[in-house]
Design a protein around this motif. Sequence first.
Motif, PDB file in Angstrom:
ATOM      1  N   ASP A   1       2.246  14.903   3.052  1.00 58.51           N
ATOM      2  CA  ASP A   1       1.750  16.656   2.649  1.00 58.51           C
ATOM      3  C   ASP A   1       1.763  17.930   4.144  1.00 58.51           C
ATOM      4  N   ALA A   2       1.770  18.728   3.798  1.00 53.36           N
ATOM      5  CA  ALA A   2       1.341  20.031   4.649  1.00 53.36           C
ATOM      6  C   ALA A   2      -0.365  19.700   5.071  1.00 53.36           C
ATOM      7  N   SER A   3      -0.957  19.021   4.055  1.00 50.56           N
ATOM      8  CA  SER A   3      -2.291  19.710   3.865  1.00 50.56           C
ATOM      9  C   SER A   3      -2.924  18.727   5.259  1.00 50.56           C
ATOM     10  N   VAL A   4      -2.585  18.011   5.078  1.00 53.57           N
ATOM     11  CA  VAL A   4      -3.140  17.254   6.512  1.00 53.57           C
ATOM     12  C   VAL A   4      -2.753  17.799   7.699  1.00 53.57           C
ATOM     13  N   ILE A   5      -3.901  18.119   8.608  1.00 56.15           N
ATOM     14  CA  ILE A   5      -3.101  18.981   9.993  1.00 56.15           C
ATOM     15  C   ILE A   5      -2.850  17.715  11.029  1.00 56.15           C
ATOM     16  N   LYS A   6      -3.831  16.851  10.910  1.00 56.40           N
ATOM     17  CA  LYS A   6      -3.547  15.810  11.577  1.00 56.40           C
ATOM     18  C   LYS A   6      -4.215  14.440  11.017  1.00 56.40           C
ATOM     19  N   GLY A   7      -3.149  13.053  10.929  1.00 55.23           N
ATOM     20  CA  GLY A   7      -2.949  12.380  10.095  1.00 55.23           C
ATOM     21  C   GLY A   7      -3.875  10.715  11.030  1.00 55.23           C
ATOM     22  N   SER A   8      -2.590   9.780  11.452  1.00 53.77           N
ATOM     23  CA  SER A   8      -3.703   8.479  11.917  1.00 53.77           C
ATOM     24  C   SER A   8      -2.865   8.883  13.263  1.00 53.77           C
ATOM     25  N   GLY A   9      -4.303   9.116  14.442  1.00 55.04           N
ATOM     26  CA  GLY A   9      -3.971   8.639  15.690  1.00 55.04           C
ATOM     27  C   GLY A   9      -4.414   8.939  16.786  1.00 55.04           C
ATOM     28  N   ASP A  10      -6.030  10.309  15.576  1.00 59.26           N
ATOM     29  CA  ASP A  10      -7.170  10.651  16.681  1.00 59.26           C
ATOM     30  C   ASP A  10      -8.002  10.114  15.792  1.00 59.26           C
ATOM     31  N   ASP A  11      -9.522  10.300  16.794  1.00 60.67           N
ATOM     32  CA  ASP A  11     -10.266   9.660  16.212  1.00 60.67           C
ATOM     33  C   ASP A  11     -10.541   9.964  14.656  1.00 60.67           C
ATOM     34  N   CYS A  12     -10.324  10.654  14.065  1.00 57.76           N
ATOM     35  CA  CYS A  12     -10.270  11.501  13.074  1.00 57.76           C
ATOM     36  C   CYS A  12      -9.295  11.669  11.998  1.00 57.76           C
TER      37      CYS A  12
ATOM     38  N   ILE B   1       1.085  -1.035   0.176  1.00 54.81           N
ATOM     39  CA  ILE B   1      -0.203  -0.134   0.276  1.00 54.81           C
ATOM     40  C   ILE B   1       0.792   0.884  -0.553  1.00 54.81           C
ATOM     41  N   PHE B   2       1.825   0.713   0.974  1.00 57.59           N
ATOM     42  CA  PHE B   2       3.081   2.284   1.635  1.00 57.59           C
ATOM     43  C   PHE B   2       3.293   3.196  -0.307  1.00 57.59           C
ATOM     44  N   ASP B   3       3.999   1.997  -0.884  1.00 57.86           N
ATOM     45  CA  ASP B   3       4.878   2.451  -1.905  1.00 57.86           C
ATOM     46  C   ASP B   3       4.253   2.214  -3.390  1.00 57.86           C
ATOM     47  N   LEU B   4       2.460   2.523  -3.802  1.00 56.16           N
ATOM     48  CA  LEU B   4       2.252   2.730  -4.447  1.00 56.16           C
ATOM     49  C   LEU B   4       1.248   4.038  -4.227  1.00 56.16           C
ATOM     50  N   ALA B   5       0.878   3.786  -2.731  1.00 60.01           N
ATOM     51  CA  ALA B   5       0.337   5.831  -2.208  1.00 60.01           C
ATOM     52  C   ALA B   5       1.492   6.618  -2.490  1.00 60.01           C
ATOM     53  N   LYS B   6       2.565   5.873  -2.429  1.00 61.65           N
ATOM     54  CA  LYS B   6       4.032   6.985  -2.297  1.00 61.65           C
ATOM     55  C   LYS B   6       4.234   7.713  -4.021  1.00 61.65           C
ATOM     56  N   ALA B   7       3.987   6.435  -4.833  1.00 55.25           N
ATOM     57  CA  ALA B   7       4.246   6.672  -5.978  1.00 55.25           C
ATOM     58  C   ALA B   7       3.239   7.911  -6.653  1.00 55.25           C
ATOM     59  N   HIS B   8       2.182   7.961  -5.805  1.00 61.37           N
ATOM     60  CA  HIS B   8       0.463   8.664  -6.215  1.00 61.37           C
ATOM     61  C   HIS B   8       0.988   9.791  -5.383  1.00 61.37           C
ATOM     62  N   LYS B   9       1.882  10.239  -4.711  1.00 59.95           N
ATOM     63  CA  LYS B   9       1.839  11.501  -3.277  1.00 59.95           C
ATOM     64  C   LYS B   9       0.390  11.132  -2.694  1.00 59.95           C
ATOM     65  N   LEU B  10       0.045  10.491  -2.456  1.00 58.99           N
ATOM     66  CA  LEU B  10      -1.005  10.218  -1.669  1.00 58.99           C
ATOM     67  C   LEU B  10      -1.451  10.113  -0.075  1.00 58.99           C
ATOM     68  N   ASN B  11      -1.620  10.935   0.651  1.00 53.75           N
ATOM     69  CA  ASN B  11      -1.551  11.049   2.184  1.00 53.75           C
ATOM     70  C   ASN B  11      -2.188   9.783   2.418  1.00 53.75           C
ATOM     71  N   ILE B  12      -1.917   8.686   3.564  1.00 51.07           N
ATOM     72  CA  ILE B  12      -2.574   8.030   4.174  1.00 51.07           C
ATOM     73  C   ILE B  12      -2.838   8.410   5.649  1.00 51.07           C
ATOM     74  N   VAL B  13      -3.589   8.838   5.957  1.00 51.19           N
ATOM     75  CA  VAL B  13      -4.450   9.553   7.109  1.00 51.19           C
ATOM     76  C   VAL B  13      -4.455   9.009   8.313  1.00 51.19           C
ATOM     77  N   GLY B  14      -5.487   7.263   7.724  1.00 44.81           N
ATOM     78  CA  GLY B  14      -5.700   7.075   8.533  1.00 44.81           C
ATOM     79  C   GLY B  14      -6.286   5.177   8.702  1.00 44.81           C
ATOM     80  N   GLY B  15      -7.482   4.963   9.850  1.00 42.47           N
ATOM     81  CA  GLY B  15      -7.463   3.182   9.044  1.00 42.47           C
ATOM     82  C   GLY B  15      -8.776   2.871  10.553  1.00 42.47           C
ATOM     83  N   ASP B  16      -8.399   1.637  10.295  1.00 44.31           N
ATOM     84  CA  ASP B  16      -9.181   0.868  11.607  1.00 44.31           C
ATOM     85  C   ASP B  16      -8.572  -1.118  11.037  1.00 44.31           C
ATOM     86  N   LEU B  17      -8.410  -1.426  12.296  1.00 43.51           N
ATOM     87  CA  LEU B  17      -8.407  -2.167  11.930  1.00 43.51           C
ATOM     88  C   LEU B  17      -8.983  -2.896  13.210  1.00 43.51           C
TER      89      LEU B  17
END
Lengths: 298, 298
Positions: B22-33, A110-126
């Motif tokens: 990138d700088a448009s992400v105020i808070k990524g993973s690690g909070d409720d949203c 996931i990370f490698d392809l995200a990086k190639a497209h400048k995609l921010n992985i901002v969270g998720g759920d396990l």
Amino acid sequence: MKISRIGEFGLIERFRKSISLDASVIKGSGDDCAVLKFDKNNYQLFTCDMLVEGVDFRPGTDPYLIGRKALAVSLSDIAACAGLPRYCLVSMALPKGISVERVDRLSQGIFDLAKAHKLNIVGGDLSRASRLSIDISILGSVEKKRLALRSGAKKKDIIFTSGPLGGSLRGRHLKFTPRLKEARFLAKNFKINSMIDISDGLAQDLGHILKESSAGAVIYERLIPLNKEARGLSDALYTGEDFELLFTLSRQEAKKLLNRRGNNFPPIGEIVEKKYGLRLVDKKGREKVILPRGFRHF
Amino acid sequence: MKISRIGEFGLIERFRKSISLDASVIKGSGDDCAVLKFDKNNYQLFTCDMLVEGVDFRPGTDPYLIGRKALAVSLSDIAACAGLPRYCLVSMALPKGISVERVDRLSQGIFDLAKAHKLNIVGGDLSRASRLSIDISILGSVEKKRLALRSGAKKKDIIFTSGPLGGSLRGRHLKFTPRLKEARFLAKNFKINSMIDISDGLAQDLGHILKESSAGAVIYERLIPLNKEARGLSDALYTGEDFELLFTLSRQEAKKLLNRRGNNFPPIGEIVEKKYGLRLVDKKGREKVILPRGFRHF
């Protein structure tokens, strides 16, 4: 009544009828992405795709390729709307006994392809499950003037794909490149009347364009480019997972594209009136109506 | 190495270290949203939650309640950031033999709760699986000045909850009301220093606030409100799925809240220096350090 009676698209139709949307939703369910109001010049795109072990990949598959595919199919939806991916969330249900090494490889895909497209992985759920599944949702953006939907195909449009079709299930479905670059090139240089990514097979996905555009189409067997892994035309028409773009341009725009040196987008047919349905002209020139069938979950 | 060795939060930590934003992400993973730049006065909130049969609900559960819960847990994440939910995508993996009637009830549970919160269901994905699972991602918004995160708790803050805790697993976890209204009331009338929703138990979720705020806390047994279904304090501390808000206010703001007629937010303790960790004062006045443990998937 079992859901196989109404099928995947019957279920989706049922959902769509029950849902009310406010005016900020430009396009809800029924295209590759939802389209939402954003600012003066741009829309937001919002899409998700879920992969499940045993359905979308075999149990023994390299976890790196599973992670990669999970992201690639969602990126392909953004490409189909001619957008740019910006942010994503990753939900994973993991079997309890899975090793950290396997999870590392999964996430590296996931990370490698995200990086190639400048995609921010901002969270998720396990979560936990007996079988591995991954659902990735992506938030993207597209200039209003460049948005491509399934619904804009017009009579006499020329139908194009972004590459050869068929045989993806022999391995390419785990390694394909989502056509973001190609979609952006097209959207910047041409007026795209309609676009979709081929996930369920040419026949079914062209069928989506025709349904949403109230149109018919004629495609030509001799023009449909086949992958070397394809066993024949029916692989291209019905097996899916090619994740190439399928789009239509007016004749004038099509000429511009075809006249570009080294054009990589083969034309495969044209849009006609709705009453003709979807027709295939075979190599001997015989025309027949084909059904927009392809991969279905139910 | 099995993932149970490093646990759910160990895995998440591992992911966080590999991700660049990138700088448009105020808070990524690690909070409720996740918190994303939006316009001059507002941020966007982006969150998802996945429910799996056998983990988050029992196989025999009324599908209406499963659908409802699937959306409610994600709405609760938006509440925890003091935001408003706007758009959602619903991914469902359905067993092949499931009836249309069950799917209708499942989706009705989602639709009814969405409608109550003016949430636009803008799309989703359907897949097949041996066990039912649902992943819902929500896009919301919050005024910059009203955003509440886990990380803002300050020494001498008073810790509050939005209602009684414990015993949720006896049934309430399927029917709880996400505290959106309460969160908005708080955000409009008070300066919230930190907030989270209690999904994994008071001890673990307060632990998240303390970790993100580099703080410690003292909570008082006699002040912790228990649900009538709770078998005792340990249910409130460790079992989770209460989905009440847990938040901290400065002393001055706390006084304002406590002086309101009919205040429904009980204070349960205060924030102290990090070195004290998380401490519980029992009914006899004895103080002990407790561990921020609670529900974990692995």
